[in-house]
Design a protein around this motif. Sequence first.
Motif, PDB file in Angstrom:
ATOM      1  N   SER A  55      -1.117   4.736   4.119  1.00  0.00           N
ATOM      2  CA  SER A  55      -2.473   4.244   3.851  1.00  0.00           C
ATOM      3  C   SER A  55      -2.735   2.890   4.510  1.00  0.00           C
ATOM      4  CB  SER A  55      -2.719   4.131   2.343  1.00  0.00           C
ATOM      5  OG  SER A  55      -1.977   3.061   1.789  1.00  0.00           O
ATOM      6  N   GLU A  56      -1.718   2.261   5.059  1.00  0.00           N
ATOM      7  CA  GLU A  56      -1.884   0.962   5.707  1.00  0.00           C
ATOM      8  C   GLU A  56      -2.305   1.151   7.159  1.00  0.00           C
ATOM      9  OE1 GLU A  56      -2.686  -2.309   6.079  1.00  0.00           O
ATOM     10  OE2 GLU A  56      -1.076  -2.795   4.677  1.00  0.00           O
TER      11      GLU A  56
ATOM     12  N   ARG B 248       0.839  -1.201   0.000  1.00  0.00           N
ATOM     13  CA  ARG B 248       0.000   0.000   0.000  1.00  0.00           C
ATOM     14  C   ARG B 248       0.867   1.242   0.000  1.00  0.00           C
ATOM     15  NH1 ARG B 248      -5.421  -1.008   3.428  1.00  0.00           N
ATOM     16  NH2 ARG B 248      -5.852  -3.067   2.611  1.00  0.00           N
TER      17      ARG B 248
END
Length: 129
Positions: free
Chosen positions: A78-79, A74
């Motif tokens: 965003s993880e 990712r």
Amino acid sequence: MKQIKLGDASPTRDFNYVEDTCQGFLALANCDAAVGQTVNIASNYEISVGETLNIIRELMGSEVEFITDEQRLRPGKSEVFRLWGDNAKIRELTGFAPQHDIRAGLQKTIDWFTQPHQLAKYKADLYNV
């Protein structure tokens, strides 16, 4: 040897077996004190995606190799690296506790998916509970 390409397998999750989730909802539905409360139906057990995959591999007697595919990682920030639920409130309100640990839940799931008559019911293109 077969390989499965993955993104980052280090994030952790708190998995529930579906029967436990359903029993948690039923316990809450029958508990007047839970009305208006925010309650987690969680296992209160944190495990990494990688560890989960290794358990599945072991339970299935597989020798599949998991490899990191850079394209599956990712984008930065965003993880979600940690999702771990605290089930203290549902235990306090209802006495509910999950009945399946991660291994038992995964084994039941594997057993279901490896039965052809069950697999015929599975709709991979449709998310339903």
